[in-house]
Design a protein around this motif. Structure first.
Motif, PDB file in Angstrom:
ATOM      1  N   ASN A  78       5.544  -0.945   6.504  1.00  0.00           N
ATOM      2  CA  ASN A  78       4.449  -0.219   6.889  1.00  0.00           C
ATOM      3  C   ASN A  78       3.675   0.149   5.648  1.00  0.00           C
ATOM      4  O   ASN A  78       3.712  -0.341   4.342  1.00  0.00           O
ATOM      5  N   LYS A  79       2.647   1.031   5.671  1.00  0.00           N
ATOM      6  CA  LYS A  79       1.567   1.168   4.665  1.00  0.00           C
ATOM      7  C   LYS A  79       2.103   1.663   3.434  1.00  0.00           C
ATOM      8  O   LYS A  79       1.334   1.482   2.357  1.00  0.00           O
ATOM      9  N   GLY A  80       3.132   2.649   3.419  1.00  0.00           N
ATOM     10  CA  GLY A  80       4.023   3.142   2.196  1.00  0.00           C
ATOM     11  C   GLY A  80       4.979   2.340   1.591  1.00  0.00           C
ATOM     12  O   GLY A  80       5.286   2.923   0.724  1.00  0.00           O
ATOM     13  N   LYS A  81       4.708   1.053   1.716  1.00  0.00           N
ATOM     14  CA  LYS A  81       5.983   0.445   1.329  1.00  0.00           C
ATOM     15  C   LYS A  81       5.802   0.172  -0.246  1.00  0.00           C
ATOM     16  O   LYS A  81       6.902  -0.200  -0.842  1.00  0.00           O
ATOM     17  N   ARG A  82       4.669   0.305  -0.695  1.00  0.00           N
ATOM     18  CA  ARG A  82       4.647   0.202  -2.102  1.00  0.00           C
ATOM     19  C   ARG A  82       4.311   1.479  -2.934  1.00  0.00           C
ATOM     20  O   ARG A  82       3.810   1.607  -3.983  1.00  0.00           O
ATOM     21  N   THR A  83       4.730   2.451  -2.262  1.00  0.00           N
ATOM     22  CA  THR A  83       4.532   3.915  -2.897  1.00  0.00           C
ATOM     23  C   THR A  83       6.090   4.322  -2.850  1.00  0.00           C
ATOM     24  O   THR A  83       6.679   4.881  -2.024  1.00  0.00           O
ATOM     25  N   PRO A  84       6.639   4.460  -4.197  1.00  0.00           N
ATOM     26  CA  PRO A  84       7.931   5.024  -4.310  1.00  0.00           C
ATOM     27  C   PRO A  84       8.116   6.790  -4.233  1.00  0.00           C
ATOM     28  O   PRO A  84       7.037   7.449  -4.333  1.00  0.00           O
ATOM     29  N   GLY A  85       9.191   7.152  -3.813  1.00  0.00           N
ATOM     30  CA  GLY A  85       9.608   8.479  -3.968  1.00  0.00           C
ATOM     31  C   GLY A  85       9.844   8.918  -5.432  1.00  0.00           C
ATOM     32  O   GLY A  85       9.457   8.000  -6.421  1.00  0.00           O
ATOM     33  N   ILE A  86      10.650   9.746  -5.700  1.00  0.00           N
ATOM     34  CA  ILE A  86      10.720  10.583  -6.934  1.00  0.00           C
ATOM     35  C   ILE A  86      11.909   9.554  -8.028  1.00  0.00           C
ATOM     36  O   ILE A  86      12.087   9.706  -9.068  1.00  0.00           O
ATOM     37  N   ASP A  87      12.477   8.900  -7.078  1.00  0.00           N
ATOM     38  CA  ASP A  87      13.467   7.900  -7.914  1.00  0.00           C
ATOM     39  C   ASP A  87      12.812   6.395  -8.355  1.00  0.00           C
ATOM     40  O   ASP A  87      13.292   5.693  -9.127  1.00  0.00           O
ATOM     41  N   GLY A 241       4.087  13.391   5.786  1.00  0.00           N
ATOM     42  CA  GLY A 241       4.409  12.154   4.897  1.00  0.00           C
ATOM     43  C   GLY A 241       5.709  11.533   5.355  1.00  0.00           C
ATOM     44  O   GLY A 241       6.186  10.249   5.143  1.00  0.00           O
ATOM     45  N   GLY A 242       6.624  12.376   5.958  1.00  0.00           N
ATOM     46  CA  GLY A 242       7.677  11.996   6.554  1.00  0.00           C
ATOM     47  C   GLY A 242       7.766  11.341   7.884  1.00  0.00           C
ATOM     48  O   GLY A 242       6.832  11.507   8.667  1.00  0.00           O
ATOM     49  N   LEU A 243       8.425  10.134   8.017  1.00  0.00           N
ATOM     50  CA  LEU A 243       8.217   9.308   9.117  1.00  0.00           C
ATOM     51  C   LEU A 243       8.568  10.167  10.522  1.00  0.00           C
ATOM     52  O   LEU A 243       8.079   9.960  11.447  1.00  0.00           O
ATOM     53  N   ILE A 244       9.621  11.136  10.525  1.00  0.00           N
ATOM     54  CA  ILE A 244       9.966  11.847  11.555  1.00  0.00           C
ATOM     55  C   ILE A 244       9.419  13.101  11.809  1.00  0.00           C
ATOM     56  O   ILE A 244       9.229  13.649  12.699  1.00  0.00           O
ATOM     57  N   SER A 245       8.377  13.405  10.918  1.00  0.00           N
ATOM     58  CA  SER A 245       7.741  14.682  11.137  1.00  0.00           C
ATOM     59  C   SER A 245       6.695  14.740  12.333  1.00  0.00           C
ATOM     60  O   SER A 245       6.720  15.579  13.005  1.00  0.00           O
ATOM     61  N   LEU A 488       9.724   1.444  19.832  1.00  0.00           N
ATOM     62  CA  LEU A 488      10.200   0.508  20.546  1.00  0.00           C
ATOM     63  C   LEU A 488      10.573  -0.965  19.920  1.00  0.00           C
ATOM     64  O   LEU A 488      11.083  -1.790  20.319  1.00  0.00           O
ATOM     65  N   GLY A 489      10.616  -0.687  18.610  1.00  0.00           N
ATOM     66  CA  GLY A 489      11.431  -1.608  17.982  1.00  0.00           C
ATOM     67  C   GLY A 489      10.656  -3.205  17.774  1.00  0.00           C
ATOM     68  O   GLY A 489      10.981  -4.190  17.708  1.00  0.00           O
ATOM     69  N   SER A 490       9.192  -2.790  18.228  1.00  0.00           N
ATOM     70  CA  SER A 490       8.467  -4.186  18.006  1.00  0.00           C
ATOM     71  C   SER A 490       8.146  -4.367  16.755  1.00  0.00           C
ATOM     72  O   SER A 490       8.356  -3.874  15.818  1.00  0.00           O
ATOM     73  N   ARG A 491       7.288  -5.719  16.403  1.00  0.00           N
ATOM     74  CA  ARG A 491       7.138  -6.000  14.858  1.00  0.00           C
ATOM     75  C   ARG A 491       6.428  -4.862  14.325  1.00  0.00           C
ATOM     76  O   ARG A 491       5.272  -4.792  14.500  1.00  0.00           O
ATOM     77  N   PRO A 492       6.948  -4.433  13.025  1.00  0.00           N
ATOM     78  CA  PRO A 492       6.294  -3.451  12.443  1.00  0.00           C
ATOM     79  C   PRO A 492       4.947  -4.076  11.643  1.00  0.00           C
ATOM     80  O   PRO A 492       4.980  -5.264  11.359  1.00  0.00           O
TER      81      PRO A 492
END
Length: 492
Positions: A78-87, A241-245, A488-492
């Motif tokens: 997804n779009k945030g794949k290059r954005t790290p968290g605090i670690d 920013g959380g996926l489940i929010s 739906l589990g289709s291609r992200p």
């Protein structure tokens, strides 16, 4: 847990090469099929009210290897794949992704604090907070979201459109048009605005009413966030920013439609909701005022409240803005046009891009502007937008002309025109190179947009929604369909 060469998981030693081979050999069609099968069973059990079965099936899904694989794939594509968290950790390689899948577990799970940043609000001087989880926490949210969204979709308000599978803002606009356009249609509109929806939802309500593992949900909600090296607790709300929010927010707001129907059983009162933006369309101003009180009471039990300054009651002849469109009746005829705010936004994007592009090649400028133009036109092309499209084309021409003149201050206008503009058919002013051509808004044909059937469920009526998506895509080749396929589990 991550090591450069090898790691031990479930008592077995896996080198990076082993993990890479495992990830690259995954049959994603089978993975999606396995996840979809369990999601469909969860949706059926939810519809039947079999909550013990829902709980067991959700457990099976969140502990299945297929769901874990898909969760990791979602967060790494997804779009945030290059954005790290605090670690600071990112999962860039195949071995990283496979290792993460094998480590994904609820055993002794502790969510890490989120990294807080502030991003500018479009067209405003203020900023809004964005909380970024670690990759591991994102994957856990994606995993539990796969189990939660079939429940949310099945129990959702029929006329909610935001963060829904196979639904979009255009669906909301078309439904609003149907409610307002006829001669005898309701004329009064309550424009709802909820104060800081994501930030103020009551945790106690979520823990009591959201059907998922309470321990995991508690970790998501109480993780806290870090800003300027300081840890802040989170006592309310779901992190933006959380996926489940978005799923949680929708579940909190679901029920407004049924509440209004219960309060006004014999009155035509219509709800149109897109996430936390909503309209209530009523026959009189008095009923709109009463609906506002009913909704405020509904929200208060969930820790939310309406912004009384921004929640307005408007007559259709005065017009109102909703989701970037202006709705207004002119001599009894309802027209939907791009809002002034939306027009200002696209002009500002084009201007800012051209200003940054003084050192770019023409190809680079075209490649950057075309997605901006395409996205904006696709969003508005189902409404009365032809004149606006022509106006934006003129603005783009003026902007690109200024861009070209600034690059060649010592050249004449004829030289500049011949260098950057070409003839094509009957049209002489095409901003193009041999490879690329700048899109024109006015080339997009206005098309009708049909509503989905509200009684259909994306997990129980999948073929209907796939056919609808393909039909829209076929009708409009420019459209790059923006429906969400997260659960739906289709291609992200």
């Amino acid at each position: 847990m991550k090591v450069c060469y090898s790691t031990t998981l479930y008592g077995e030693k896996h080198t990076d090469k082993d993990l890479t081979q495992q990830w690259n050999s995954i049959d994603w069609n089978k993975v999606r099929s396995d996840v979809n099968r369990l999601q469909t069973r969860i949706a059926k059990a939810t519809k039947a009210g079999k909550w013990n079965l829902v709980k067991r099936l959700s457990y099976l899904l969140t502990h299945s290897k297929s769901a874990k694989l898909l969760a990791v794939r979602i967060v790494t594509q997804n779009k945030g794949k290059r954005t790290p968290g605090i670690d600071g950790e990112l999962w860039n390689t195949a071995s990283d992704k496979m290792r993460a899948t094998l480590n994904l577990t609820d055993k002794q799970y502790r969510a890490q604090p989120l990294r807080r940043i502030y991003i500018p609000k479009p067209g405003k001087d203020t900023k809004r907070p964005l909380s970024i989880p670690t990759m591991y926490d994102r994957a856990m949210q994606a995993l539990y979201g796969l189990a939660l969204q079939p429940i949310a979709e099945t129990a959702a308000d029929p006329r909610s459109f935001g963060f829904r599978l196979f639904r979009c803002a255009q669906d909301a606009s078309v439904y609003a048009f149907l409610c307002l356009s006829k001669k005898g249609s309701n004329q009064w509109i309550l424009e709802g605005d909820i104060k800081g929806c994501f930030d103020t939802i009551a945790h106690d309500w979520l823990k009591e009413h959201i059907p998922m593992d309470k321990s995991i949900l508690g970790q998501f909600l109480k993780a806290g966030y870090v800003f300027d090296l300081t840890l802040y607790p989170t006592e309310r709300g779901t992190p933006q920013g959380g996926l489940i929010s978005p799923i949680l927010a929708n579940m909190v707001l679901d029920g407004i439609e049924a509440t209004l129907k219960l309060r006004f059983p014999k009155t035509r009162v219509y709800l149109v909701r897109y996430a936390d933006d909503f309209l209530v369309i009523t026959p009189t101003k008095e009923i709109a005022e009463e609906a506002r009180t009913v909704i405020q009471d509904f929200l208060s039990h969930r820790g939310l409240e309406l912004s009384m300054e921004k929640t307005q009651i408007t007559h259709i002849d005065e017009g109102f803005d909703f989701l970037g469109w202006n709705f207004r009746k002119y001599d009894g005829k309802l027209l939907i046009k791009p809002s002034l705010k939306s027009i200002k936004s696209i002009r500002e994007k084009i201007k800012t891009t051209a200003q940054k592009a003084q050192a770019w090649t023409q190809d680079e400028l075209i490649r950057t502007l075309n997605p901006i133009i395409r996205g904006w036109v696709n969003y508005h092309r189902h409404i009365v937008a032809s004149k606006t499209f022509g106006d934006i084309d003129k603005y783009i021409w003026n902007t690109t002309w200024k861009w070209a003149k600034r690059r060649h201050t010592n050249k004449g206008q004829k030289w500049i025109a011949q260098k950057y503009w070409k003839s094509k058919g009957a049209r002489n002013w095409n901003f193009q190179t041999g490879k690329n051509e700048l899109l024109k808004c006015s080339d997009a044909k206005i098309r009708n947009h049909s509503n989905p059937k509200f009684e259909k469920n994306p997990y129980l009526d999948r073929i209907y929604f796939i056919d609808r998506k393909n039909r829209i895509k076929k009708q409009t080749p420019w459209i790059q369909t923006t429906f969400s396929f997260f659960a739906l589990g289709s291609r992200p």
